[in-house]
Write an enzyme that holds these catalytic residues in place. Structure first.
Site, PDB file in Angstrom:
ATOM      1  N   LYS A  57     -42.042  38.033 -53.094  1.00 31.18           N
ATOM      2  CA  LYS A  57     -40.961  37.364 -53.126  1.00 31.18           C
ATOM      3  C   LYS A  57     -40.672  36.500 -54.341  1.00 31.18           C
ATOM      4  O   LYS A  57     -41.674  35.651 -54.375  1.00 31.18           O
ATOM      5  CB  LYS A  57     -40.792  36.682 -51.700  1.00 31.18           C
ATOM      6  CG  LYS A  57     -39.795  35.979 -51.284  1.00 31.18           C
ATOM      7  CD  LYS A  57     -39.499  35.270 -50.007  1.00 31.18           C
ATOM      8  CE  LYS A  57     -38.394  34.450 -49.534  1.00 31.18           C
ATOM      9  NZ  LYS A  57     -38.462  33.987 -48.271  1.00 31.18           N
ATOM     10  N   ARG A  89     -46.550  39.917 -46.327  1.00 29.60           N
ATOM     11  CA  ARG A  89     -45.247  39.930 -45.862  1.00 29.60           C
ATOM     12  C   ARG A  89     -45.014  41.490 -45.501  1.00 29.60           C
ATOM     13  O   ARG A  89     -46.022  42.333 -46.398  1.00 29.60           O
ATOM     14  CB  ARG A  89     -43.886  39.654 -46.585  1.00 29.60           C
ATOM     15  CG  ARG A  89     -44.051  38.099 -46.922  1.00 29.60           C
ATOM     16  CD  ARG A  89     -42.925  37.780 -47.980  1.00 29.60           C
ATOM     17  NE  ARG A  89     -43.020  36.407 -48.294  1.00 29.60           N
ATOM     18  CZ  ARG A  89     -43.596  35.862 -49.219  1.00 29.60           C
ATOM     19  NH1 ARG A  89     -44.214  36.561 -50.305  1.00 29.60           N
ATOM     20  NH2 ARG A  89     -43.510  34.462 -49.422  1.00 29.60           N
ATOM     21  N   TYR A 105     -48.027  24.572 -41.220  1.00 23.93           N
ATOM     22  CA  TYR A 105     -49.084  25.046 -40.341  1.00 23.93           C
ATOM     23  C   TYR A 105     -50.141  24.044 -39.804  1.00 23.93           C
ATOM     24  O   TYR A 105     -50.559  24.221 -38.895  1.00 23.93           O
ATOM     25  CB  TYR A 105     -49.921  26.113 -40.992  1.00 23.93           C
ATOM     26  CG  TYR A 105     -49.244  27.364 -41.395  1.00 23.93           C
ATOM     27  CD1 TYR A 105     -48.629  28.149 -40.799  1.00 23.93           C
ATOM     28  CD2 TYR A 105     -48.605  27.773 -42.971  1.00 23.93           C
ATOM     29  CE1 TYR A 105     -47.952  29.253 -40.959  1.00 23.93           C
ATOM     30  CE2 TYR A 105     -47.938  28.668 -42.989  1.00 23.93           C
ATOM     31  CZ  TYR A 105     -47.490  29.464 -42.229  1.00 23.93           C
ATOM     32  OH  TYR A 105     -46.817  30.638 -42.579  1.00 23.93           O
ATOM     33  N   HIS A 121     -46.810  30.558 -51.747  1.00 18.62           N
ATOM     34  CA  HIS A 121     -45.606  29.595 -51.648  1.00 18.62           C
ATOM     35  C   HIS A 121     -45.547  28.997 -52.840  1.00 18.62           C
ATOM     36  O   HIS A 121     -46.488  28.260 -53.358  1.00 18.62           O
ATOM     37  CB  HIS A 121     -46.020  28.686 -50.165  1.00 18.62           C
ATOM     38  CG  HIS A 121     -45.602  29.085 -49.147  1.00 18.62           C
ATOM     39  ND1 HIS A 121     -46.297  28.846 -47.924  1.00 18.62           N
ATOM     40  CD2 HIS A 121     -45.132  30.358 -48.696  1.00 18.62           C
ATOM     41  CE1 HIS A 121     -46.019  29.549 -46.867  1.00 18.62           C
ATOM     42  NE2 HIS A 121     -45.301  30.566 -47.266  1.00 18.62           N
ATOM     43  N   HIS A 130     -44.195  39.611 -38.862  1.00 17.31           N
ATOM     44  CA  HIS A 130     -44.751  38.248 -39.810  1.00 17.31           C
ATOM     45  C   HIS A 130     -45.365  37.239 -39.055  1.00 17.31           C
ATOM     46  O   HIS A 130     -46.039  36.229 -39.645  1.00 17.31           O
ATOM     47  CB  HIS A 130     -43.283  37.570 -40.045  1.00 17.31           C
ATOM     48  CG  HIS A 130     -43.185  36.830 -41.203  1.00 17.31           C
ATOM     49  ND1 HIS A 130     -43.264  37.501 -42.481  1.00 17.31           N
ATOM     50  CD2 HIS A 130     -43.006  35.443 -41.449  1.00 17.31           C
ATOM     51  CE1 HIS A 130     -43.127  36.415 -43.333  1.00 17.31           C
ATOM     52  NE2 HIS A 130     -43.195  35.353 -42.659  1.00 17.31           N
ATOM     53  N   ARG A 143     -48.855  36.956 -40.323  1.00 19.10           N
ATOM     54  CA  ARG A 143     -48.971  36.201 -41.563  1.00 19.10           C
ATOM     55  C   ARG A 143     -48.921  34.697 -41.223  1.00 19.10           C
ATOM     56  O   ARG A 143     -49.873  34.295 -41.663  1.00 19.10           O
ATOM     57  CB  ARG A 143     -47.717  36.549 -42.413  1.00 19.10           C
ATOM     58  CG  ARG A 143     -47.620  35.645 -43.803  1.00 19.10           C
ATOM     59  CD  ARG A 143     -46.455  36.068 -44.674  1.00 19.10           C
ATOM     60  NE  ARG A 143     -45.976  34.985 -45.490  1.00 19.10           N
ATOM     61  CZ  ARG A 143     -46.562  34.951 -46.519  1.00 19.10           C
ATOM     62  NH1 ARG A 143     -47.206  35.540 -47.163  1.00 19.10           N
ATOM     63  NH2 ARG A 143     -45.598  33.857 -47.350  1.00 19.10           N
TER      64      ARG A 143
END
Length: 437
Positions: free
Chosen positions: A313, A288, A417, A408, A382, A385
């Site tokens: 995050k 990120r 994805y 994640h 982004h 990424r």
């Protein structure tokens, strides 16, 4: 209104009252005596009565569609709206597309926009002999602007108790930057009200204002409600409280992804070694923009060929991969730039006071790099990424490893994805082909 069994029982007692599941509101016919009933029952809980204007929440202009045609509309929310007569085979295919939604009120399907899905729908429609019409939804009318501090006679700033609680609970810097202005917008929407007098009614009124007047996105509205909930639930003694504000359902869209050739075009056109190293690091490690800015020099582990991402995050740490080509690029960058503490530092950085690079500067680097290519899709930092994850998946990397590299916590965030890539299906062999029949 808040979900309350007594109130619902009263409303249901009114003839022809009904629940609108799309708009999350109760509808009562404007028959003689109904308004008086509502006034008498709800009393001072009523916040607004529009007498001179009829507001139709559900009206959406719907074009006439013939039996042998399909109208495909690309919406402003990056989805495809599909209007056609009842065609079972087409409906069956639409149901296989991730995040497809049937709008029961307007009688149409919507799916996330992507060239792949658009191509699939077009192929099925042609095979079924349907005439295809494609349109783009015109931009919607912009809402009123957010109130600025200089525009208010007495602008109320975020209380110290709110800021202190954010720090105490160790919320990230990005969350603080988001929550504070959102909470200030809320308290300044009621200039004559003291902070202590604000309650559920004000939250609901402000939420309605964001949708009808400001015309903000669903994500903005959700974050605004979260910022307000933080004050009532965390700052005021940490007491848990329920708020009966209908939260908008987030419409699922697929992220924009660059092909490997497009990534090559972007990076090859950059002459400045520092700028090239910045975008290469983001793409090669799936970072990120905030994670890149916060990388210290010692985050690069050339022995284990890993990059250590600290306090990302959700206050999580993780390791991601260090590309061999990136390591060579970083070594060349180090010899030239000699950063002091941060991997990438801004102007005026010294050993005594290192200055972090800014996200704005990184965005400008990408914008300049894109201007030298023929790429027309909307590409952001982004997007690099997203492209990292998609390209790993296309090259055979297990989804669980990709989840770990991206940081994640939920596998569903990574599974998106699988809906973007089309590679790999040609290598899958049907079990039937292995049978000797």
């Amino acid at each position: 209104m808040p979900k309350n069994d007594t109130d619902i029982h009263f409303v249901k007692g009114i003839t022809y009252a009904r629940w609108n599941q799309n708009q999350f509101v109760w509808e009562v016919p404007h028959y003689p005596g109904n308004l008086e009933k509502l006034k008498a029952y709800f009393g001072d809980r009523i916040t607004l009565i529009e007498k001179d204007e009829v507001i139709n929440l559900n009206h959406v202009a719907k074009p006439t569609i013939e039996k042998d045609e399909i109208l495909i509309i690309q919406t402003q929310k990056n989805r495809l709206k599909l209007l056609f007569a009842y065609v079972p085979e087409l409906i069956k295919h639409i149901k296989t597309i991730p995040y497809s939604i049937w709008d029961t009120k307007n009688k149409w399907w919507t799916i996330p926009y992507s060239e792949q899905f658009l191509g699939e729908i077009s192929q099925v429609a042609k095979r079924l002999g349907l005439k295809i019409t494609f349109e783009k939804e015109p931009p919607k009318k912009q809402g009123i602007n957010k109130l600025k501090p200089k525009e208010a006679a007495y602008y109320k700033t975020c209380p110290d108790t709110y800021l202190n609680k954010l720090q105490e609970l160790r919320y990230s810097e990005n969350t603080v930057k988001s929550y504070v202005p959102l909470f200030e917008e809320f308290i300044n929407h009621f200039p004559k009200e003291d902070l202590d007098s604000l309650n559920d009614r004000h939250v609901m009124e402000f939420s309605r204002f964001l949708v009808t007047e400001r015309k903000v996105s669903t994500s903005y509205q959700n974050q605004a409600i979260n910022a307000i909930k933080f004050y009532f639930e965390k700052v005021l003694g940490g007491k848990r409280k329920l708020y009966f504000v209908e939260r908008p359902r987030q419409e699922q869209t697929l992220p924009t992804v660059c092909s490997e050739e497009e990534i090559k075009q972007i990076l090859s056109g950059i002459q400045n070694i520092k700028h090239k190293a910045i975008l290469s690091t983001i793409y090669s490690a799936g970072l990120r923009i905030s994670e890149l800015i916060n990388l210290p020099i010692n985050a690069i582990d050339s022995d284990r060929m890993q990059i250590y991402v600290e306090n990302a995050k959700g206050n999580k740490d993780r390791y991601t991969i260090l590309s061999k080509k990136l390591l060579e690029l970083l070594r060349g960058y180090f010899k030239k730039e000699r950063p002091h503490y941060w991997l990438f530092e801004g102007a005026g950085s010294t050993k005594e006071k290192p200055v972090q690079y800014t996200s704005r500067s990184i965005q400008q680097i990408l914008k300049k790099a894109l201007s030298k290519t023929k790429i027309t899709k909307h590409v952001t930092v982004h997007t690099l990424r997203h492209s990292f994850a998609t390209h790993l998946l296309e090259n055979g990397t297990d989804l669980r490893y990709i989840q770990s590299l991206l940081g994640h916590s939920n596998s569903k965030a990574t599974e998106v994805y699988t809906h973007i890539t089309t590679k790999g299906f040609s290598q899958i062999i049907s079990p039937l082909d292995k049978l000797d029949i």
